[in-house]
Write an enzyme that holds these catalytic residues in place. Structure first.
Site, PDB file in Angstrom:
ATOM      1  N   LEU A 152      32.323  43.144  45.049  1.00 36.03           N
ATOM      2  CA  LEU A 152      33.697  42.884  45.468  1.00 36.03           C
ATOM      3  C   LEU A 152      34.101  41.535  44.891  1.00 36.03           C
ATOM      4  O   LEU A 152      33.264  40.642  44.732  1.00 36.03           O
ATOM      5  CB  LEU A 152      33.811  42.836  46.994  1.00 36.03           C
ATOM      6  CG  LEU A 152      33.522  44.110  47.786  1.00 36.03           C
ATOM      7  CD1 LEU A 152      33.583  43.814  49.277  1.00 36.03           C
ATOM      8  CD2 LEU A 152      34.499  45.217  47.429  1.00 36.03           C
ATOM      9  N   ASP A 153      35.384  41.374  44.602  1.00 34.90           N
ATOM     10  CA  ASP A 153      35.867  40.069  44.163  1.00 34.90           C
ATOM     11  C   ASP A 153      35.594  39.029  45.245  1.00 34.90           C
ATOM     12  O   ASP A 153      35.509  39.349  46.432  1.00 34.90           O
ATOM     13  CB  ASP A 153      37.375  40.109  43.896  1.00 34.90           C
ATOM     14  CG  ASP A 153      37.741  41.048  42.756  1.00 34.90           C
ATOM     15  OD1 ASP A 153      36.872  41.344  41.928  1.00 34.90           O
ATOM     16  OD2 ASP A 153      38.905  41.491  42.719  1.00 34.90           O
ATOM     17  N   LYS A 154      35.518  37.793  44.833  1.00 33.58           N
ATOM     18  CA  LYS A 154      35.240  36.693  45.762  1.00 33.58           C
ATOM     19  C   LYS A 154      36.154  36.745  46.985  1.00 33.58           C
ATOM     20  O   LYS A 154      35.689  36.621  48.125  1.00 33.58           O
ATOM     21  CB  LYS A 154      35.414  35.355  45.037  1.00 33.58           C
ATOM     22  CG  LYS A 154      35.302  34.136  45.950  1.00 33.58           C
ATOM     23  CD  LYS A 154      35.601  32.853  45.189  1.00 33.58           C
ATOM     24  CE  LYS A 154      35.583  31.646  46.114  1.00 33.58           C
ATOM     25  NZ  LYS A 154      35.913  30.389  45.395  1.00 33.58           N
TER      26      LYS A 154
END
Length: 316
Positions: A152-154
């Site tokens: 997942l993106d940050k």
């Protein structure tokens, strides 16, 4: 051991100490600048790293600090202290708290908070979910990416599955490739969206801004399905399902149809934002358990920042 005329380096470091190299300038390198000589003596090190070591005082010539442009003489002794690079400790265990939704011998499901980077990389060499996994489940050290099979993106919150064995990781990767892992997101998009829809558009690296992704000819196939869960005056809460898992997929696809995610720092353009991050949450996760073969499903409640934003949009 090194000696005058030799290109080899005498290496010394006690256990846990910072490595030091003891070099001697050979005759054929006399007259070269210090940085040029080091580049030849230490070909595995980048020129930028060697320049930084010299600038920071980690290189001495006959016991004294020296500048990069100093002209070298045959037989001069050069000591190099190889100060650790941030990436050197990227796979070190760290005692970082994780919210574990499920764990057994084969895998664990993590509810990742916004702000936590999943995997070490440029600018984020420590404090990642991978570092936390290595501390929580040391056996993941023997697995590629510590068992992480998708990311997942940050600043995207929500569910991730992590394998704890080679067999489980291979099984989960095959499910991802077969598109049988079901990942459902909640996304707050800008603007009013009517009904359900599908964005089927390839995604690749942006031709100008290389840190961004974009809908692009020649990109990898990407398919996002969406349907409306709740409509507001200037926003729409969507339920999004992925057939593919491209980098920034939902963010890019929704922006491409004129409805970027609220708060998205990359794809929503400039101007005021109602959230300090993109309004995207990995809500549900379903797959076949690699050991039992049974279908398993997990769900993550909306985090506090998204709940508060939705409550404010519902207020008259």
């Amino acid at each position: 051991m090194s000696n005058p005329g030799s290109r080899s380096a005498n290496y010394s470091a006690g256990e846990g100490a910072i490595p030091r190299l003891h070099l001697t300038i050979p005759l054929e390198m006399a007259g070269l600048r210090l940085d040029q000589a080091l580049a030849r003596l230490l070909p595995r090190e980048s020129r930028s790293r060697l320049a930084r070591l010299i600038e920071e005082g980690h290189v001495t010539v006959d016991g004294s600090a020296a500048a990069s442009r100093r002209k070298m003489k045959s037989g001069e002794a050069v000591d190099v202290t190889l100060a650790a690079r941030p990436a050197d400790n990227a796979f070190a265990p760290e005692a970082i708290a994780l919210t574990i939704v499920h764990e057994d011998e084969s895998l664990l499901v993590v509810d990742k908070p916004a702000g936590l980077v999943v995997h070490p990389g440029s600018g984020n060499w420590a404090g990642t979910m991978l570092n936390a996994l290595l501390h929580h489940a040391p056996r993941t050290r023997d697995l590629p990416r510590a068992g992480i099979v998708h990311r997942l993106d940050k600043d995207t919150s929500g569910l991730l599955v992590v394998a704890k064995s080679e067999a489980a990781q291979a099984h989960l990767v095959r499910q991802l490739q077969a598109r049988s892992v079901k990942r459902t997101y909640l996304a707050l998009a800008r603007g009013r969206i009517e009904g359900a829809g599908t964005v089927d558009a390839p995604i690749g690296r942006h031709p100008v801004h290389r840190t961004r992704m974009a809908v692009a000819e020649g990109g990898k196939p990407a398919v996002t399905h969406y349907r409306v869960r709740e409509a507001f005056e200037h926003h729409t809460l969507l339920e999004c399902g992925l057939e593919t898992g491209r980098t920034h997929q939902i963010r890019v696809h929704l922006a491409s149809i004129g409805h970027p995610l609220e708060g998205d720092p990359v794809y929503a353009g400039r101007g005021p934002k109602l959230l300090a991050r993109q309004a995207l949450h990995a809500w549900k996760l379903a797959f076949r358990h690699p050991a039992s073969g049974e279908s398993v499903r997990f769900e993550s409640p909306l985090p506090a920042d998204l709940r508060a934003l939705l409550a404010s949009l519902r207020s008259p």
